[in-house]
Design a protein around this motif. Structure first.
Motif, PDB file in Angstrom:
ATOM      1  N   GLU A  27      27.811   6.172  55.645  1.00  0.00           N
ATOM      2  CA  GLU A  27      28.723   6.347  54.517  1.00  0.00           C
ATOM      3  C   GLU A  27      28.322   7.491  53.581  1.00  0.00           C
ATOM      4  O   GLU A  27      28.544   7.422  52.372  1.00  0.00           O
ATOM      5  CB  GLU A  27      28.883   5.032  53.739  1.00  0.00           C
ATOM      6  CG  GLU A  27      29.465   3.916  54.602  1.00  0.00           C
ATOM      7  CD  GLU A  27      29.727   2.632  53.821  1.00  0.00           C
ATOM      8  OE1 GLU A  27      29.193   2.497  52.698  1.00  0.00           O
ATOM      9  OE2 GLU A  27      30.470   1.781  54.337  1.00  0.00           O
ATOM     10  N   TRP A  28      27.752   8.534  54.150  1.00  0.00           N
ATOM     11  CA  TRP A  28      27.549   9.765  53.404  1.00  0.00           C
ATOM     12  C   TRP A  28      28.831  10.599  53.492  1.00  0.00           C
ATOM     13  O   TRP A  28      29.632  10.446  54.413  1.00  0.00           O
ATOM     14  CB  TRP A  28      26.414  10.580  54.018  1.00  0.00           C
ATOM     15  CG  TRP A  28      25.030  10.081  53.754  1.00  0.00           C
ATOM     16  CD1 TRP A  28      24.523   8.849  54.056  1.00  0.00           C
ATOM     17  CD2 TRP A  28      23.944  10.825  53.181  1.00  0.00           C
ATOM     18  NE1 TRP A  28      23.208   8.773  53.710  1.00  0.00           N
ATOM     19  CE2 TRP A  28      22.819   9.984  53.162  1.00  0.00           C
ATOM     20  CE3 TRP A  28      23.822  12.124  52.690  1.00  0.00           C
ATOM     21  CZ2 TRP A  28      21.583  10.394  52.665  1.00  0.00           C
ATOM     22  CZ3 TRP A  28      22.587  12.536  52.198  1.00  0.00           C
ATOM     23  CH2 TRP A  28      21.483  11.678  52.188  1.00  0.00           C
ATOM     24  N   SER A  29      28.999  11.521  52.547  1.00  0.00           N
ATOM     25  CA  SER A  29      30.016  12.565  52.682  1.00  0.00           C
ATOM     26  C   SER A  29      29.406  13.665  53.542  1.00  0.00           C
ATOM     27  O   SER A  29      28.386  14.258  53.165  1.00  0.00           O
ATOM     28  CB  SER A  29      30.410  13.131  51.318  1.00  0.00           C
ATOM     29  OG  SER A  29      31.099  12.173  50.561  1.00  0.00           O
ATOM     30  N   VAL A  30      30.005  13.907  54.697  1.00  0.00           N
ATOM     31  CA  VAL A  30      29.397  14.787  55.694  1.00  0.00           C
ATOM     32  C   VAL A  30      30.185  16.088  55.810  1.00  0.00           C
ATOM     33  O   VAL A  30      31.393  16.064  56.085  1.00  0.00           O
ATOM     34  CB  VAL A  30      29.322  14.094  57.068  1.00  0.00           C
ATOM     35  CG1 VAL A  30      28.701  15.035  58.102  1.00  0.00           C
ATOM     36  CG2 VAL A  30      28.537  12.790  56.977  1.00  0.00           C
ATOM     37  N   TRP A  31      29.480  17.198  55.624  1.00  0.00           N
ATOM     38  CA  TRP A  31      30.041  18.518  55.890  1.00  0.00           C
ATOM     39  C   TRP A  31      29.402  19.017  57.181  1.00  0.00           C
ATOM     40  O   TRP A  31      28.207  19.324  57.226  1.00  0.00           O
ATOM     41  CB  TRP A  31      29.760  19.481  54.739  1.00  0.00           C
ATOM     42  CG  TRP A  31      30.692  19.255  53.572  1.00  0.00           C
ATOM     43  CD1 TRP A  31      30.864  18.092  52.878  1.00  0.00           C
ATOM     44  CD2 TRP A  31      31.584  20.203  53.003  1.00  0.00           C
ATOM     45  NE1 TRP A  31      31.816  18.255  51.901  1.00  0.00           N
ATOM     46  CE2 TRP A  31      32.272  19.543  51.947  1.00  0.00           C
ATOM     47  CE3 TRP A  31      31.876  21.547  53.260  1.00  0.00           C
ATOM     48  CZ2 TRP A  31      33.235  20.185  51.169  1.00  0.00           C
ATOM     49  CZ3 TRP A  31      32.825  22.195  52.490  1.00  0.00           C
ATOM     50  CH2 TRP A  31      33.499  21.510  51.456  1.00  0.00           C
ATOM     51  N   ALA A  32      30.193  19.047  58.231  1.00  0.00           N
ATOM     52  CA  ALA A  32      29.724  19.470  59.549  1.00  0.00           C
ATOM     53  C   ALA A  32      30.197  20.897  59.797  1.00  0.00           C
ATOM     54  O   ALA A  32      31.379  21.202  59.626  1.00  0.00           O
ATOM     55  CB  ALA A  32      30.257  18.532  60.631  1.00  0.00           C
TER      56      ALA A  32
END
Length: 273
Positions: A27-32
């Motif tokens: 439940e992290w905000s992920v920038w891939a």
């Protein structure tokens, strides 16, 4: 409450892709990010924010970090995963290729670290995780160029860890052994073949016979490495180094053997190949 935010480079496949999924599950905000954003469609559909990022382009490194901060307001963890392995005997690899190897594996992480640190220092917290390799601690024939880049990343990280401790920022190295990914296949597809001099045939035979670059005996899965990255990002006091997999731990023990003995063992292995 605002979710913690992570920026991951090289997320199109393998370790980077698995790491993005692991952070998303937590439940992290992920920038891939990846050089080709179209390769990130699956992660975008799963809930990641995606962006094009070639770590050899300084302006793009700065722009992606700035865009993330504008949208999220915080960057809690930077995962420098993008990289590739230039294999071949040292004499056979041109200096141009050596420079390209360092541009991706060393200068790229450095660009992103410099872009992220002003924000992390202002907040007084954050974590930088650099994906190294067991080859960043132990070098063997045919791996000299790749190992040199990872040795450099290890040295940079060790210095950085001490510099950032007063600012509340952690630095960790993740050091996988062989991992079952398309790492070597992608490198072979994207790189021109090395013009072998003919003096190091046993080195190339070793790679062919034992699949020494990735996969094979005692290899780990990308998800194994991703779990360790998430652990390092989530703990309040991460270890300086995280070796991953039985092969990595065994090879790191070899560092404590006298150099001449280690050289003899390696020589024997290459002769057997």
């Amino acid at each position: 409450m605002t979710s913690e935010t992570v920026l991951i480079t090289g997320a199109s496949s393998g370790i980077g892709h698995a790491t993005a999924e692991a952070f998303l599950d937590a439940e992290w905000s992920v920038w891939a990010t990846a050089r080709d954003e179209s390769d990130l469609r699956e992660l975008r559909e799963a809930g990641c924010t995606t962006a094009e990022l070639d770590v050899t382009r300084p302006a793009q490194c700065r722009d992606v970090v700035e865009e993330l901060l504008t949208v999220e307001g915080r960057l809690d963890c930077l995962v420098n995963n993008a990289g590739y392995g230039q294999m071949g005997a040292v004499e056979d690899v041109t200096t141009r290729r050596l420079n390209k190897q360092f541009d991706v594996n060393v200068y790229g992480p450095h660009r992103l670290i410099r872009a992220a640190l002003p924000h992390m220092r202002e907040r007084g917290e954050g974590t930088i995780i650099n994906l190294s390799s067991v080859s960043g601690r132990v070098s063997t024939p045919g791996m000299g160029i790749y190992s040199a880049s990872k040795f450099a990343l290890e040295g940079l990280s060790d210095a950085l860890r001490g510099e950032l401790k007063p600012h509340g920022i952690d630095v960790a190295l993740v050091e996988p052994g062989p991992v079952e990914t398309a790492f070597s296949a992608r490198a072979a597809d994207e790189l021109e073949p090395v013009e072998a001099s003919g003096a190091y045939d046993r080195v190339y035979r070793f790679f062919e016979d034992f699949d020494a670059v990735s996969g094979g005996f005692a290899s780990s899965q990308p998800e194994d490495v991703a779990a360790v990255v998430l652990e390092a990002a989530s703990t309040t006091d991460p270890d300086p180094r995280y070796p991953v997999g039985p092969a990595a731990r065994a090879m790191l023990l070899a560092r404590y053997a006298p150099d001449r003995i280690r050289d003899r063992v390696v020589d024997l292995l290459y002769k057997l190949a």
